[in-house]
Design an enzyme around this catalytic site. Structure first.
Site, PDB file in Angstrom:
ATOM      1  N   LYS A 110      -5.664 -10.749  -7.504  1.00  0.00           N
ATOM      2  CA  LYS A 110      -6.804 -11.112  -6.671  1.00  0.00           C
ATOM      3  C   LYS A 110      -8.012 -10.227  -6.952  1.00  0.00           C
ATOM      4  O   LYS A 110      -7.875  -9.046  -7.252  1.00  0.00           O
ATOM      5  CB  LYS A 110      -6.394 -10.984  -5.197  1.00  0.00           C
ATOM      6  CG  LYS A 110      -7.425 -11.453  -4.188  1.00  0.00           C
ATOM      7  CD  LYS A 110      -6.890 -11.246  -2.781  1.00  0.00           C
ATOM      8  CE  LYS A 110      -7.944 -11.553  -1.731  1.00  0.00           C
ATOM      9  NZ  LYS A 110      -7.470 -11.262  -0.375  1.00  0.00           N
TER      10      LYS A 110
ATOM     11  N   LYS B 286     -12.209  -5.682  -4.958  1.00  0.00           N
ATOM     12  CA  LYS B 286     -13.143  -4.574  -4.713  1.00  0.00           C
ATOM     13  C   LYS B 286     -12.880  -3.350  -5.585  1.00  0.00           C
ATOM     14  O   LYS B 286     -13.565  -2.345  -5.433  1.00  0.00           O
ATOM     15  CB  LYS B 286     -13.104  -4.095  -3.244  1.00  0.00           C
ATOM     16  CG  LYS B 286     -13.299  -5.152  -2.179  1.00  0.00           C
ATOM     17  CD  LYS B 286     -13.236  -4.516  -0.794  1.00  0.00           C
ATOM     18  CE  LYS B 286     -13.295  -5.524   0.323  1.00  0.00           C
ATOM     19  NZ  LYS B 286     -13.173  -4.928   1.647  1.00  0.00           N
TER      20      LYS B 286
ATOM     21  N   LYS C  13       0.832  -1.213   0.000  1.00  0.00           N
ATOM     22  CA  LYS C  13       0.000   0.000   0.000  1.00  0.00           C
ATOM     23  C   LYS C  13       0.861   1.254   0.000  1.00  0.00           C
ATOM     24  O   LYS C  13       0.576   2.227  -0.709  1.00  0.00           O
ATOM     25  CB  LYS C  13      -0.936  -0.005   1.216  1.00  0.00           C
ATOM     26  CG  LYS C  13      -2.082  -1.020   1.108  1.00  0.00           C
ATOM     27  CD  LYS C  13      -3.019  -0.915   2.304  1.00  0.00           C
ATOM     28  CE  LYS C  13      -4.279  -1.740   2.108  1.00  0.00           C
ATOM     29  NZ  LYS C  13      -4.033  -3.181   2.112  1.00  0.00           N
TER      30      LYS C  13
END
Length: 328
Positions: free
Chosen positions: A195, A198, A112
């Site tokens: 992956k 969202k 991140k």
């Protein structure tokens, strides 16, 4: 003695089919194994920028998704993390027992942080594993069901428990992680090397998508060279991902799923995957809508917070006494 099982989900972004397969649909089965504590990790959601109304709505959605998945409120403790102040209180103590070097090596933080301006990285993001460790140890948790990307967080929690107990005696319970073999990692439909997360409208199936959209996304999923429906993540990541989804929806092994599609073409295979997903998501979505409309989640979360606070406070007091904090 039964196990105490704990898991939480952050209310950030829309939940996906990956969240449903990896977590939600398995939760009711866990209640047969032991005492289940499930929470909405809304404090963790603040570690990256999020609009207040988005956080509120996501929290409502998540509570309703938990219930729509078939959780019986009488068999589980379901609550908002922020409703139990012991999470923050224990965090203030435990941040002194994990070290800067350990936290800076956490894979999720590095991932991140690499996408952000250094001056915009908040302390909460860096210290995320401390609060997650507190979530776990507050409830004397035995088993933590996680995705593969969360294993490191449970391992650093175990390091913390060892370190604390070696210094103060056996104060904290030692947790272990558990990964579900089938459907543990659902990949993006548009890029099966990453992956489902969202953030990709084309590659993610969101739990609030209408069924027409769900079918369209699956039928448009990236496939691979050749025409054989075979599980081979390295050479056929697209087909392997769809096989994983199908196996999870049908509660069968990937090997059994492969046998069903021997000699079948990709189009036929995708249709079957879409049918299997819709057969489960459609009634799930209807239950969710009813729960939100009736605000059934409110009483469940309030009662869950009372039960959780009672458990968490006992651990907090043990820790406070161990480190020498004076209680008057």
């Amino acid at each position: 003695m039964s196990e105490r099982i704990l898991t939480g989900i952050k209310p950030t972004g829309q939940l996906t089919l990956g969240n449903y397969i990896g977590v939600l649909r398995n939760l009711p089965k866990m209640t047969d194994r032991g005492e289940c504590i499930f929470f909405i990790a809304d404090l963790h959601a603040l570690t990256l920028p999020i609009e207040p109304e988005t956080l509120r709505q996501n929290s409502i959605d998540l509570a309703s998704f938990y219930l729509a998945a078939g959780l019986d409120p009488k068999k589980v403790t379901l609550f908002l993390q922020s409703s139990v102040s012991e999470h923050a209180e224990l965090n203030a103590i435990m941040q002194n027992y994990l070290y800067m070097g350990e936290l800076s090596r956490m894979t999720q933080f590095k991932d991140k942080a690499s996408k952000m301006n250094e001056s915009a990285i908040g302390l909460g993001l860096f210290a995320y594993p401390v609060l997650m460790a507190c979530d776990i140890i507050l409830y004397d948790s035995d088993v933590i069901p996680v995705g593969e990307d969360q294993i490191q967080h449970v391992e650093i929690t175990r390091d913390l428990v060892n370190r604390f107990n070696n210094r103060y005696g056996k104060v904290l319970n030692m947790p272990k992680y558990e990964i579900r073999k089938v459907g543990a990692r659902i990949m993006s439909l548009s890029d099966p090397t990453v992956k489902m997360s969202k953030s990709d409208p084309k590659g993610d199936i969101f739990l609030k998508d209408d069924m027409k959209t769900v079918r369209k996304k699956i039928m448009s999923a990236v496939t691979d060279l050749g025409c054989e429906v075979k599980y081979d993540p390295e050479n056929k990541p697209g087909i392997s991902n769809l096989l994983t989804i199908y196996a999870a929806m049908k509660d069968i092994s990937i090997e059994e799923a492969e046998k069903e599609f021997v000699g079948k073409r990709y189009g036929e295979f995708k249709t079957a995957v879409a049918d299997a997903v819709i057969a489960e998501l459609e009634p799930f979505q209807e239950r969710y809508k009813q729960i939100v409309a009736n605000k059934e989640y409110e009483a469940v979360l309030k009662e869950g917070a009372i039960k959780a606070k009672e458990m968490a406070h006992k651990t907090l007091v043990r820790v406070q006494e161990a480190v020498g904090l004076l209680k008057i």
